[in-house]
Design a protein around this motif. Structure first.
Motif, PDB file in Angstrom:
ATOM      1  N   TYR A 337       0.837  -1.207   0.000  1.00 44.06           N
ATOM      2  CA  TYR A 337       0.000   0.000   0.000  1.00 44.06           C
ATOM      3  C   TYR A 337       0.872   1.258   0.000  1.00 44.06           C
ATOM      4  O   TYR A 337       1.859   1.351   0.736  1.00 44.06           O
ATOM      5  N   PHE A 339       0.634   5.724  -1.370  1.00 40.80           N
ATOM      6  CA  PHE A 339      -0.247   6.790  -1.870  1.00 40.80           C
ATOM      7  C   PHE A 339       0.597   7.946  -2.378  1.00 40.80           C
ATOM      8  O   PHE A 339       1.782   8.060  -2.024  1.00 40.80           O
ATOM      9  N   ARG A 362       4.514   7.577  -1.675  1.00 40.28           N
ATOM     10  CA  ARG A 362       5.017   7.073  -0.403  1.00 40.28           C
ATOM     11  C   ARG A 362       4.492   5.659  -0.192  1.00 40.28           C
ATOM     12  O   ARG A 362       3.292   5.418  -0.215  1.00 40.28           O
ATOM     13  N   LEU A 364       3.772   2.694   2.182  1.00 42.37           N
ATOM     14  CA  LEU A 364       3.628   2.445   3.624  1.00 42.37           C
ATOM     15  C   LEU A 364       4.107   1.045   3.979  1.00 42.37           C
ATOM     16  O   LEU A 364       4.853   0.855   4.920  1.00 42.37           O
ATOM     17  N   SER A 384       4.729   4.280  15.126  1.00 41.79           N
ATOM     18  CA  SER A 384       3.628   5.154  14.686  1.00 41.79           C
ATOM     19  C   SER A 384       3.832   5.568  13.234  1.00 41.79           C
ATOM     20  O   SER A 384       4.958   5.880  12.832  1.00 41.79           O
ATOM     21  N   GLY A 385       2.761   5.539  12.483  1.00 41.84           N
ATOM     22  CA  GLY A 385       2.812   6.014  11.101  1.00 41.84           C
ATOM     23  C   GLY A 385       3.298   4.974  10.120  1.00 41.84           C
ATOM     24  O   GLY A 385       3.489   5.258   8.938  1.00 41.84           O
ATOM     25  N   VAL A 386       3.483   3.732  10.597  1.00 42.22           N
ATOM     26  CA  VAL A 386       4.021   2.696   9.708  1.00 42.22           C
ATOM     27  C   VAL A 386       2.921   2.084   8.826  1.00 42.22           C
ATOM     28  O   VAL A 386       3.194   1.386   7.850  1.00 42.22           O
ATOM     29  N   GLY A 387       1.676   2.352   9.195  1.00 42.29           N
ATOM     30  CA  GLY A 387       0.566   1.894   8.341  1.00 42.29           C
ATOM     31  C   GLY A 387      -0.312   0.822   8.957  1.00 42.29           C
ATOM     32  O   GLY A 387      -1.011   0.109   8.234  1.00 42.29           O
ATOM     33  N   LYS A 388      -0.315   0.708  10.289  1.00 40.51           N
ATOM     34  CA  LYS A 388      -1.103  -0.350  10.944  1.00 40.51           C
ATOM     35  C   LYS A 388      -2.607  -0.124  10.712  1.00 40.51           C
ATOM     36  O   LYS A 388      -3.321  -1.032  10.304  1.00 40.51           O
ATOM     37  N   SER A 389      -3.055   1.121  10.993  1.00 40.85           N
ATOM     38  CA  SER A 389      -4.492   1.409  10.796  1.00 40.85           C
ATOM     39  C   SER A 389      -4.850   1.253   9.325  1.00 40.85           C
ATOM     40  O   SER A 389      -5.918   0.724   8.998  1.00 40.85           O
ATOM     41  N   SER A 390      -3.957   1.711   8.443  1.00 35.46           N
ATOM     42  CA  SER A 390      -4.240   1.597   7.008  1.00 35.46           C
ATOM     43  C   SER A 390      -4.434   0.134   6.632  1.00 35.46           C
ATOM     44  O   SER A 390      -5.353  -0.201   5.878  1.00 35.46           O
ATOM     45  N   GLN A 431      -9.833   3.641  16.097  1.00 35.31           N
ATOM     46  CA  GLN A 431      -8.916   4.003  17.181  1.00 35.31           C
ATOM     47  C   GLN A 431      -9.458   5.180  18.003  1.00 35.31           C
ATOM     48  O   GLN A 431      -9.376   5.192  19.217  1.00 35.31           O
ATOM     49  N   GLU A 519      -6.190  -0.293  18.411  1.00 35.10           N
ATOM     50  CA  GLU A 519      -5.842   0.284  19.726  1.00 35.10           C
ATOM     51  C   GLU A 519      -7.095   0.501  20.567  1.00 35.10           C
ATOM     52  O   GLU A 519      -7.304   1.570  21.132  1.00 35.10           O
ATOM     53  N   HIS A 552       0.303  -0.685  20.852  1.00 31.83           N
ATOM     54  CA  HIS A 552       1.638  -0.118  21.097  1.00 31.83           C
ATOM     55  C   HIS A 552       2.134  -0.538  22.484  1.00 31.83           C
ATOM     56  O   HIS A 552       3.265  -0.274  22.832  1.00 31.83           O
TER      57      HIS A 552
HETATM   58  N1  ATP Z   1      -4.464   7.662   1.149  1.00 34.32           N
HETATM   59  C1  ATP Z   1      -3.621   8.351   1.920  1.00 34.32           C
HETATM   60  N2  ATP Z   1      -3.252   9.592   1.538  1.00 34.32           N
HETATM   61  C2  ATP Z   1      -2.400  10.314   2.280  1.00 34.32           C
HETATM   62  N3  ATP Z   1      -1.872   9.878   3.443  1.00 34.32           N
HETATM   63  C3  ATP Z   1      -2.194   8.652   3.869  1.00 34.32           C
HETATM   64  C4  ATP Z   1      -3.095   7.826   3.139  1.00 34.32           C
HETATM   65  N4  ATP Z   1      -3.232   6.666   3.814  1.00 34.32           N
HETATM   66  C5  ATP Z   1      -2.453   6.757   4.913  1.00 34.32           C
HETATM   67  N5  ATP Z   1      -1.825   7.948   4.954  1.00 34.32           N
HETATM   68  C6  ATP Z   1      -0.850   8.413   5.940  1.00 34.32           C
HETATM   69  O1  ATP Z   1      -0.010   7.326   6.240  1.00 34.32           O
HETATM   70  C7  ATP Z   1       0.443   7.407   7.576  1.00 34.32           C
HETATM   71  C8  ATP Z   1       0.184   6.101   8.291  1.00 34.32           C
HETATM   72  O2  ATP Z   1      -1.109   6.093   8.821  1.00 34.32           O
HETATM   73  P1  ATP Z   1      -1.661   4.956   9.773  1.00 34.32           P
HETATM   74  O3  ATP Z   1      -2.767   5.561  10.565  1.00 34.32           O
HETATM   75  O4  ATP Z   1      -1.983   3.750   8.988  1.00 34.32           O
HETATM   76  O5  ATP Z   1      -0.421   4.629  10.710  1.00 34.32           O
HETATM   77  P2  ATP Z   1      -0.370   3.841  12.080  1.00 34.32           P
HETATM   78  O6  ATP Z   1       0.782   2.904  11.980  1.00 34.32           O
HETATM   79  O7  ATP Z   1      -1.688   3.227  12.408  1.00 34.32           O
HETATM   80  O8  ATP Z   1      -0.057   5.016  13.085  1.00 34.32           O
HETATM   81  P3  ATP Z   1      -0.414   5.149  14.642  1.00 34.32           P
HETATM   82  O9  ATP Z   1       0.283   4.026  15.343  1.00 34.32           O
HETATM   83  O10 ATP Z   1       0.144   6.471  15.026  1.00 34.32           O
HETATM   84  O11 ATP Z   1      -1.900   5.059  14.747  1.00 34.32           O
HETATM   85  C9  ATP Z   1      -0.268   8.610   8.187  1.00 34.32           C
HETATM   86  O12 ATP Z   1       0.614   9.701   8.111  1.00 34.32           O
HETATM   87  C10 ATP Z   1      -1.456   8.815   7.270  1.00 34.32           C
HETATM   88  O13 ATP Z   1      -1.875  10.148   7.245  1.00 34.32           O
END
Ligand code: ATP
Length: 563
Positions: A337, A339, A362, A364, A384-390, A431, A519, A552
């Motif tokens: 994934y 974007f 970018r 993820l 954080s920000g590695v893409g878990k929620s995505s 979350q 979370e 986390h």
């Molecule tokens: N389609 C998209 N367009 C722009 N940015 C995106 C898109 N999808 C995800 N992101 C960005 O990717 C990054 C990862 O988001 P995500 O919430 O998946 O991370 P995470 O690992 O769950 O973080 P956390 O642990 O802080 O919740 C974030 O900066 C988010 O804004």
């Protein structure tokens, strides 16, 4: 004496004299720093210039238009174009093609109401008589602009501000209409309000301009009143019709064919674009259409050009325990994934968002694979920000990605023609605390009223009363009072709201479903966390549900590993 001779003629000097007190108001507001001095000045001059030009243009059209129907039709078309433009550029957020989304319903309503008004009710001779058609169409459009722009602004704001609520409802099996019905209703009410207010006070407090004009022109008051009643009904038809159609159309455009909410299509407007800027952007878009389409399609996957990729900032880790000998409920195969990111800020007004020269990409995560088995627990961890929620949102079908890489009960996500049914079996619990209107009981009643719940022909989903009982049971096992289900969501604490949502999510999952917990215990103290972890685990084992946790909390991660 003729009627025209009765009229008091207004000269240009008298208009200029009337401008003076308005200029004085502008001057006083400028001294007081009210910020309305220039709008008053601009408005005064615009009204003078626009109405004078209208006088010059309409004079010949009124004379020649009696014989030339196309001249009247052309002028009405131009008015519709300008009205659509004015209505479409007043919202805080905008979509590509918003002008067309306003133009289509507005033109359709004006054509239908116009045909009804002139061919069936008023029947002027000829039917396109400019003296009737142009002022009436002008009045219809003038009133439509208010309703449409208010409704458009309301629905676009709501889509951005209530996106979490919409996605929560989607997660529970709502279709796009059910997930946005409250926002749709609010937007239509907002758009209809000026017209409804006008209809409530018409004749009591306000005497409309057209009726005043007719009376000044010598028509009897009764006749003028009857005309005004007809016109009021035509205006209401146009305004409500256009507002409802345009709001509905906007909602349809904001969801893709797999009912994924596309808030990424909505952009914040920095400044009201000019009509010329709109045309320029349209030409630019047509020119770069092919290239842009190529870029957009790569949003869900990865770009072919390796050089444009940015490496992820950390690694995403997926670990599964409790794998049984049975077939997996859900499997993810080599899912990647990424974007597009924009290095340049968008220019004010309507501009092309994606420029092939500056677009970046970018990534993820790449090639993530895992299987979820009945009763198993899976932990998703990483910085954080590695893409878990995505990742979880993609699995739940809430984020656009390579849907063929996610397979639920042997069927690839891309082959699910009915995504609400997919999401009913594979539920994402967000979350953050979602502002849900009403109480948890209202929420349970709402989700079970969705079409996907009613059309559950196999009867695999829990019923409304089963969900209530199971949720109460879970809350009791977590030491919570089940009367909280009758409290407004907004009055609940973060931890209470989190646990109630987890309870309802679990209780409403069919046997053999998947729960994706993002979370979901982050707002809880250690004792509450332990209780929730234990009972979620027990419930999932009992109901053969596969649970995925994002956490986390290293303590929680260890507890899951050693279960
Ligand atoms: N389609 C998209 N367009 C722009 N940015 C995106 C898109 N999808 C995800 N992101 C960005 O990717 C990054 C990862 O988001 P995500 O919430 O998946 O991370 P995470 O690992 O769950 O973080 P956390 O642990 O802080 O919740 C974030 O900066 C988010 O804004």
């Amino acid at each position: 004496m003729t009627q025209t001779e009765d009229l008091i003629n207004v000269s240009a000097i008298e208009i200029l004299i009337t401008m003076v007190p308005l200029m004085m108001v502008a001057w006083v507001s400028s001294i007081m720093g009210l910020g309305i001095a220039s709008p008053i000045l601009v408005g005064t001059i615009r009204a003078f210039v626009q109405l004078s030009i209208l006088g010059f243009i309409l004079d010949p059209i009124f004379v020649w238009g009696v014989d030339l129907w196309w001249l009247v039709l052309g002028y009405c078309g131009l008015m519709i174009l300008l009205a659509s433009y004015e209505s479409s550029v007043r919202s805080k957020y905008y979509l590509d093609g918003q002008f067309w989304m306003v133009l289509l319903p507005m033109a359709a309503t004006i054509v239908c109401v116009g045909a009804f008004a002139f061919c069936i009710v008023l029947k002027p001779d000829p039917v396109w008589d400019p003296q009737y058609v142009i002022p009436i169409v002008g009045m219809l459009l003038g009133n439509c602009i208010n309703g449409v722009s208010l409704a458009l602004n309301s629905i676009l704001n709501s889509l951005v501000e209530s996106s979490r609520e919409i996605e929560l409802l989607l997660s529970f099996g709502a279709n796009s209409y059910e997930a946005t019905s409250r926002l749709f209703r609010d937007a239509v009410r907002t758009g209809a309000m000026p017209q409804l207010n006008g209809m409530a006070i018409i004749g009591i407090i306000s005497i409309p301009g057209m009726m005043t004009g007719q009376i000044l022109g010598g028509t009897s008051v009764m006749q003028a009143a009857r005309y005004q009643i007809l016109i009021t009904y035509f205006i209401a038809l146009c305004s409500f019709g256009t507002t409802i159609m345009e709001t509905y159309l906007t909602l349809q455009v904001c969801f893709d064919s797999r009912t994924i909410l596309r808030t990424d299509l909505l952009r914040k407007r920095d400044a009201k674009p000019t009509f010329l800027a709109l045309l320029r952007s349209l030409c630019k878009k047509i020119g770069s259409y092919c290239q842009r389409k190529k870029q957009l399609s790569s949003r869900c996957g990865l770009p072919s050009d390796e050089s444009t990729r940015l490496l992820p900032s950390g690694s995403l880790c997926v670990s599964t325990w409790g794998r049984s000998g049975s077939a997996p409920i859900l499997s993810v195969e080599k899912l990647s994934y990424g974007f597009e990111t924009q290095s340049d800020d968008e220019a004010p007004g309507v501009t092309a968002k994606i420029d092939s020269d500056t677009a970046n990409f970018r990534t993820l995560f790449e090639n993530v694979s895992f299987q979820l088995y009945p009763g198993s627990t899976t932990l998703v961890s990483g910085p954080s920000g590695v893409g878990k929620s995505s990742l979880l949102r993609i699995v739940a079908g809430l984020t656009k990605a390579d849907a063929d890489k996610v397979v639920l009960s042997g069927v690839s996500q891309i082959n699910y023609t009915n995504m609400p049914l997919y999401r009913k079996k594979c539920r994402y619990v967000p979350q953050t605390k979602v502002d849900i209107p009403g109480t948890p009981y209202d929420f349970m009643a709402k989700i079970t009223s969705f079409k996907s719940w009613k059309s559950d022909i196999c009867g695999t989903s829990p019923t409304h009363s089963e969900i209530i009982n199971a949720s109460r049971e879970l809350l009791r096992s977590w030491g919570m009072n089940s009367s909280l289900l009758d409290s407004e969501w907004k009055s609940l604490s973060g931890g209470e709201s989190q646990r109630i949502l987890v309870a309802i999510s679990l209780a409403s999952l069919p046997h053999g479903g998947v729960i994706l917990l993002d979370e979901s215990t982050s707002a809880l103290d250690l004792e509450s966390k332990l209780k929730v972890e234990r009972s979620v685990q027990d419930y999932c084992t009992k109901e053969s549900i596969a649970a995925v946790w994002i956490s986390h909390d290293t303590g929680q991660q260890d507890r899951m590993k050693h279960k």
